[in-house]
Design a protein around this motif. Structure first.
Motif, short mmCIF file in Angstrom:
data_model
loop_
_atom_site.label_atom_id
_atom_site.label_comp_id
_atom_site.label_asym_id
_atom_site.label_seq_id
_atom_site.Cartn_x
_atom_site.Cartn_y
_atom_site.Cartn_z
N ILE A 137 0.85 -1.20 0.00
CA ILE A 137 0.00 0.00 0.00
C ILE A 137 0.88 1.25 0.00
O ILE A 137 0.63 2.21 -0.74
CB ILE A 137 -0.98 -0.02 1.19
N ASN A 138 1.94 1.23 0.79
CA ASN A 138 2.87 2.36 0.85
C ASN A 138 3.55 2.58 -0.50
O ASN A 138 3.66 3.71 -0.98
CB ASN A 138 3.90 2.11 1.96
N PHE A 139 3.98 1.50 -1.13
CA PHE A 139 4.64 1.57 -2.43
C PHE A 139 3.70 2.19 -3.47
O PHE A 139 4.08 3.08 -4.23
CB PHE A 139 5.07 0.16 -2.86
N VAL A 140 2.45 1.72 -3.50
CA VAL A 140 1.48 2.22 -4.49
C VAL A 140 1.09 3.67 -4.17
O VAL A 140 0.91 4.48 -5.08
CB VAL A 140 0.25 1.30 -4.58
N SER A 141 1.01 4.03 -2.88
CA SER A 141 0.74 5.42 -2.50
C SER A 141 1.82 6.35 -3.04
O SER A 141 1.53 7.43 -3.55
CB SER A 141 0.68 5.57 -0.97
N ASN A 142 3.08 5.90 -2.93
CA ASN A 142 4.19 6.71 -3.45
C ASN A 142 4.13 6.81 -4.97
O ASN A 142 4.47 7.85 -5.54
CB ASN A 142 5.53 6.14 -2.98
N LEU A 143 3.69 5.74 -5.63
CA LEU A 143 3.50 5.77 -7.08
C LEU A 143 2.44 6.82 -7.43
O LEU A 143 2.62 7.63 -8.35
CB LEU A 143 3.08 4.40 -7.60
N LEU A 144 1.34 6.82 -6.70
CA LEU A 144 0.26 7.80 -6.96
C LEU A 144 0.75 9.23 -6.72
O LEU A 144 0.38 10.14 -7.45
CB LEU A 144 -0.96 7.48 -6.09
#
Length: 153
Positions: A137-144
């Motif tokens: 979730i953290n990885f995808v949040s940073n992608l967003l």
């Protein structure tokens, strides 16, 4: 980040049939469960995933590369292709082949992402599934965030 109203299925990789439904306690199992049950994948739904523009996540062990993978649909526009691919290339760590895939589905209007969790910063094979979901979730949040910043420029 705590998952709310979590729905979990263990599924057969070959047939995609549901083998069993699990309760949230299942998230306290180590991610290595998937290595011990390579014919299975985990399908997880939670309203929490809306924060990362996804409805559900699937976790599995890749048959070829033997890496833990997360598969999901990301609800962002096609025009963000270069930001997505650049982010994945720059933020997945390791000397292994970066065996991710990012394809836009015009039919669904979302990105079908298949990302090796092993290459995400902080991943360890002794982590519980819940911890793996948290770094994902953290990885995808940073992608967003990267997409948003790129959009402003």
């Amino acid at each position: 980040m705590e998952l709310i109203d979590v729905y979990i299925e263990l599924c057969d990789k070959e047939t995609e049939e549901t083998l069993s439904e699990q309760n949230a306690e299942f998230l306290n199992k180590p991610i290595s469960y998937l290595k011990q049950h390579q014919n299975e994948f985990l399908y997880i739904e939670s309203p929490t995933f809306e924060t990362i523009k996804a409805e559900s996540l699937s976790l599995e062990l890749d048959d070829v590369f033997k890496t833990y993978m997360v598969l999901f649909g990301l609800k962002v526009q096609k025009k963000h292709a270069s930001t997505i691919k650049t982010y994945l290339n720059e933020n997945l760590h390791g000397s292994e082949i970066k065996n991710f895939s990012a394809m836009f589905s015009g039919e669904d209007g979302l990105w079908d992402l298949n990302i090796p969790i092993d290459l995400m910063e902080g991943f360890q094979e002794n982590m519980m599934i819940e911890e793996v979901l948290s770094i994902t979730i953290n990885f995808v949040s940073n992608l967003l965030n990267a997409i948003e910043q790129n959009n402003e420029n």
